[in-house]
Design a protein around this motif. Structure first.
Motif, PDB file in Angstrom:
ATOM      1  N   ASP A 474      69.196  70.233  19.194  1.00 53.92           N
ATOM      2  CA  ASP A 474      68.184  69.539  19.988  1.00 53.92           C
ATOM      3  C   ASP A 474      68.674  69.325  21.426  1.00 53.92           C
ATOM      4  O   ASP A 474      69.748  68.733  21.623  1.00 53.92           O
ATOM      5  CB  ASP A 474      67.860  68.182  19.371  1.00 53.92           C
ATOM      6  N   PRO A 475      67.920  69.765  22.428  1.00 51.71           N
ATOM      7  CA  PRO A 475      68.322  69.482  23.817  1.00 51.71           C
ATOM      8  C   PRO A 475      68.335  67.971  24.050  1.00 51.71           C
ATOM      9  O   PRO A 475      67.304  67.311  23.901  1.00 51.71           O
ATOM     10  CB  PRO A 475      67.238  70.162  24.653  1.00 51.71           C
ATOM     11  N   GLU A 477      68.356  64.250  25.835  1.00 50.00           N
ATOM     12  CA  GLU A 477      67.653  63.719  27.000  1.00 50.00           C
ATOM     13  C   GLU A 477      68.578  63.590  28.206  1.00 50.00           C
ATOM     14  O   GLU A 477      68.136  63.627  29.351  1.00 50.00           O
ATOM     15  CB  GLU A 477      67.034  62.355  26.668  1.00 50.00           C
ATOM     16  N   LEU A 479      70.295  65.694  29.438  1.00 51.80           N
ATOM     17  CA  LEU A 479      70.190  66.905  30.260  1.00 51.80           C
ATOM     18  C   LEU A 479      69.563  66.609  31.620  1.00 51.80           C
ATOM     19  O   LEU A 479      69.906  67.225  32.625  1.00 51.80           O
ATOM     20  CB  LEU A 479      69.339  67.949  29.537  1.00 51.80           C
ATOM     21  N   GLN A 480      68.610  65.673  31.640  1.00 54.84           N
ATOM     22  CA  GLN A 480      67.889  65.394  32.882  1.00 54.84           C
ATOM     23  C   GLN A 480      68.772  64.746  33.938  1.00 54.84           C
ATOM     24  O   GLN A 480      68.425  64.733  35.122  1.00 54.84           O
ATOM     25  CB  GLN A 480      66.682  64.486  32.587  1.00 54.84           C
ATOM     26  N   SER A 489      63.246  74.878  33.554  1.00 54.48           N
ATOM     27  CA  SER A 489      63.552  73.678  32.795  1.00 54.48           C
ATOM     28  C   SER A 489      64.992  73.685  32.305  1.00 54.48           C
ATOM     29  O   SER A 489      65.512  74.706  31.848  1.00 54.48           O
ATOM     30  CB  SER A 489      62.598  73.590  31.597  1.00 54.48           C
ATOM     31  N   ARG A 490      65.666  72.541  32.395  1.00 55.16           N
ATOM     32  CA  ARG A 490      67.016  72.415  31.859  1.00 55.16           C
ATOM     33  C   ARG A 490      67.031  72.673  30.354  1.00 55.16           C
ATOM     34  O   ARG A 490      67.989  73.227  29.817  1.00 55.16           O
ATOM     35  CB  ARG A 490      67.571  71.026  32.157  1.00 55.16           C
ATOM     36  N   LYS A 491      65.978  72.265  29.692  1.00 56.21           N
ATOM     37  CA  LYS A 491      65.909  72.509  28.247  1.00 56.21           C
ATOM     38  C   LYS A 491      65.809  74.002  27.954  1.00 56.21           C
ATOM     39  O   LYS A 491      66.352  74.481  26.949  1.00 56.21           O
ATOM     40  CB  LYS A 491      64.723  71.750  27.641  1.00 56.21           C
ATOM     41  N   GLU A 492      65.120  74.748  28.816  1.00 57.07           N
ATOM     42  CA  GLU A 492      65.046  76.195  28.621  1.00 57.07           C
ATOM     43  C   GLU A 492      66.403  76.847  28.852  1.00 57.07           C
ATOM     44  O   GLU A 492      66.781  77.785  28.146  1.00 57.07           O
ATOM     45  CB  GLU A 492      63.990  76.801  29.557  1.00 57.07           C
ATOM     46  N   PHE A 494      69.259  75.384  28.302  1.00 53.19           N
ATOM     47  CA  PHE A 494      70.014  74.977  27.117  1.00 53.19           C
ATOM     48  C   PHE A 494      69.714  75.914  25.945  1.00 53.19           C
ATOM     49  O   PHE A 494      70.618  76.427  25.283  1.00 53.19           O
ATOM     50  CB  PHE A 494      69.643  73.532  26.776  1.00 53.19           C
ATOM     51  N   ARG A 495      68.432  76.156  25.707  1.00 54.40           N
ATOM     52  CA  ARG A 495      68.045  77.025  24.588  1.00 54.40           C
ATOM     53  C   ARG A 495      68.470  78.473  24.831  1.00 54.40           C
ATOM     54  O   ARG A 495      68.874  79.178  23.905  1.00 54.40           O
ATOM     55  CB  ARG A 495      66.533  76.944  24.365  1.00 54.40           C
TER      56      ARG A 495
END
Length: 666
Positions: A474-475, A477, A479-480, A489-492, A494-495
């Protein structure tokens, strides 16, 4: 009529002749004017073959270029002449530079959904060849001689450069706060320049999980701990092996029973679910962390290099995560809110000294809602001095807003608050104060300790993580809060990193038989978000990874801990704080192409050799530009090196350099 028509005809002919003459003169003067007044002059040529032939008075040539000879190719192609001469037409602009394919991006700079990896067929470990030969190293069309590195003296077989710098330690103004246990690295020209030898009789380490309970005596030939801790069930000698019964100073009956007691005291600790990452301070031979591994808890065991200097070396030989570290005057190299549980069992630290500055460092690293477990004599002994220490501890933890959730026998357990509400409700002037809002609690490289309370993020970052094992994927939070130069996106990101390493490790396991390597201790030298370590877990490789985040890049260390992994901040221009021969695999992705701008490549590779066990492996994924140098330096250290293409083909910008370390024999 005939005369009239003849006159008319003659008149028309005259008019045509006059018109032709007029136009010819007009075009001549127009052409001459344009040739004289513009930068692109008209050229007039005569039919003379010999330039020395005298000019006929009747020749018509009024051009300023008359009687000049020209090289037409220079007129067309020369772009460097000034207006005073002949000015030429500029060439077309050069083509744009080719897009470098770094693996995650396609030729348009867009994140790819699929990734490719290379191939490697490892060779066996061999003996060290003769020392003193030279090999050619070509760099920028210059040939450099790389002399084979010799062996260091046998007295350096456990040398840790930044902790064994006797000259610097002797110059310290004070050592009362433990300064001598901190980093004091050699000057640039006095660093390691030889290969650390293994002890006589060194053997291939016993594989995990057997190594939890026994290791070869010849690999760590020191009996001091057996003599000092023989009655506390830490360690014993049995013929050619050290045995580890699992005891400790406060849990001589075994770590399993001790861990059960802690979880019964506070069931919310929930080892392996809520508590995934722990820190053991003053760890001994790390039996606390060794036994927690069976409950899916990663424990980083730390201790200074003191009179029991080999305790961390024993821990790493056992295959347990460990580092040499000390609570003294600087922050430890771990981020804020890193650990769900921090443990101290008779760790010999005065937590209340200097306004509680050392316990405030624990508070910085402890996750919101996390637990501090203290097993020590002041908890249970009724002696005046010890009772006074207990009262001081209770007073300090109360001002830190820690809640004493359980005290039983010789164990006391506190819990850190989930937010800042308790801190804000304290009476005005209560000490310690909040840290300055500009203070970054994740900035740890050579940062002094601060006697202040680290403010928790208002967004709940660090406290709002999921439980294990979902937190691995799970990314988080937090990360922000990471400063990244990112257009997506930082989550992208990460994935994408997770997908990248997942496919690579699957390929290594499938084609290179990584499960046969018996990996245990792994060091990722440029870890990013920890995708490499996560992929090893997904592929069920029974190892642990210490993820290093270099100071030269973005600080992603908080994300690594939020995923349930271990990591540390480090500058690869300096040596690392661990014993020689402590890792089975070193992994470096894109490290050298970045660090070569600030660090000496040979120094980094000598440090890698120091950290790596004989028979261990190194995988370097980096740009083609650095591979020639890395290969030659690796050969000069006696490694068996092999350069392989990735599956992108021979024209890709990346290569994979694999290295095997041989057992060096003097």
């Amino acid at each position: 009529m005939k005369e009239l028509s003849g006159d008319l005809l003659r008149s028309t002919t005259v008019i045509k002749v006059l018109a032709f003459v007029f136009l010819a003169v007009a075009f001549f003067y127009f052409g001459k004017h344009w040739s004289d007044g513009s930068s692109q002059q008209l050229l007039f040529f005569n039919s003379r073959q010999n330039p020395s032939e005298p000019i006929s008075p009747s020749a018509v040539s009024l051009s300023s270029n008359f009687n000049k000879t020209f090289d037409l190719s220079t007129v067309i192609n020369d772009t460097n002449k000034q207006q005073s001469g002949q000015v030429s037409i500029p060439p077309p602009p050069p083509p744009p530079p080719a897009v470098q394919n770094m693996g995650l991006l396609d030729e348009n700079g867009v994140m790819k959904e699929d990734f490719a990896v290379g191939d490697y067929d490892p060779d066996v470990v061999e003996n060290w060849p003769a020392v003193g030969n030279e090999t050619d190293l070509s760099e920028n069309n210059k040939v450099v001689k790389v002399k084979k590195f010799g062996l260091c003296p046998e007295s350096m077989r456990e040398y840790i450069p930044c902790l064994d710098n006797v000259e610097a330690i002797q110059k310290l103004n004070s050592t009362e706060k433990g300064e001598k246990f901190e980093r004091h690295c050699p000057e640039k020209d006095k660093g390691l320049n030889c290969l650390i030898p293994a002890p006589r009789g060194y053997q291939t380490p016993i594989p995990w999980p057997r190594s939890r309970d026994e290791v070869w005596f010849s690999n760590v030939p020191h009996a001091r701990l057996v003599e000092d801790k023989g009655g506390q069930n830490w360690i014993t000698i049995d013929k050619d092996k050290f045995k580890f019964p699992g005891g400790g100073t406060q849990f001589i009956h075994g770590a399993d029973q001790y861990l059960d007691q802690i979880e019964k005291m506070v069931p919310e600790i929930a080892f392996g679910r809520h508590t995934r990452v722990a820190l053991d301070i003053g760890c001994g031979v790390a039996s606390f962390g060794a036994y927690l591994l069976s409950q899916n808890v990663l424990t980083l065991s730390i201790a200074p290099k003191d009179v029991h200097e080999n305790q961390i070396q024993f821990a790493l030989e056992r295959g347990v995560p460990a580092m040499v570290a000390a609570f003294a005057t600087h922050r430890l190299m771990y981020p804020s809110q890193a650990f769900e549980l921090i443990h101290c069992s008779r760790c010999r630290i005065n937590w209340t000294r200097d306004d509680g500055i050392l316990l405030l460092e624990v508070n910085r690293m402890l996750r919101a809602g996390g637990y501090f477990v203290w097993a020590a004599q002041p908890v249970y002994k009724h002696e005046a001095a010890l009772e006074e220490q207990w009262e001081e501890m209770v007073n300090l933890t109360t001002r830190l807003c820690w809640k004493l959730v359980k005290k039983e026998g010789y164990i006391a357990i506190w819990q850190k608050p989930l937010n800042n509400s308790c801190y804000l409700s304290r009476e005005e002037g209560t000490q310690p104060p909040f840290c300055d809002p500009q203070d970054d609690p994740d900035n740890v490289w050579y940062v002094d300790l601060k006697a202040c309370i680290t403010r928790l993020p208002e967004e709940g970052y660090g406290a709002n993580i999921t439980t294990w094992p979902s937190r691995l994927h799970d990314p988080p939070e937090r990360l922000q809060s990471i400063q990244l130069d990112a257009y997506i996106s930082r989550k992208e990101l990460f994935r994408a990193e997770s997908r990248f390493w997942k496919e690579i490790i699957e390929s290594y396991v499938r084609a290179l038989h990584w499960k046969n390597f018996k990996l245990r201790n792994v060091l990722d030298m440029r870890a990013g978000f920890g995708g490499f370590a996560a992929a090893l877990i997904e592929n069920q490789l029974d190892c642990w990874v210490l993820n290093v985040v270099p100071v030269s890049g973005q600080n992603t260390l908080p994300i690594i801990y939020d995923r349930g992994l271990l990591g540390v901040m480090h500058d690869w221009c300096e040596p690392f704080d661990t014993y020689p021969r402590t890792y089975d695999l070193l992994h470096a992705h894109g490290l050298f192409s970045i660090e070569r701008k600030r660090c000496n490549t040979s120094a980094i590779m000598l440090e890698m050799d120091r950290l790596l066990r004989p028979g261990g492996r190194i995988y370097i994924r980096d740009s083609l530009a650095v591979m020639d140098e890395l290969q030659e330096v690796g050969k000069a250290m006696g490694w068996h090196v092999s350069l392989r293409d990735t599956s992108e083909g021979p024209h890709a910008s990346y290569r994979i350099l694999t290295c095997d370390k041989r057992l060096l024999r003097a």
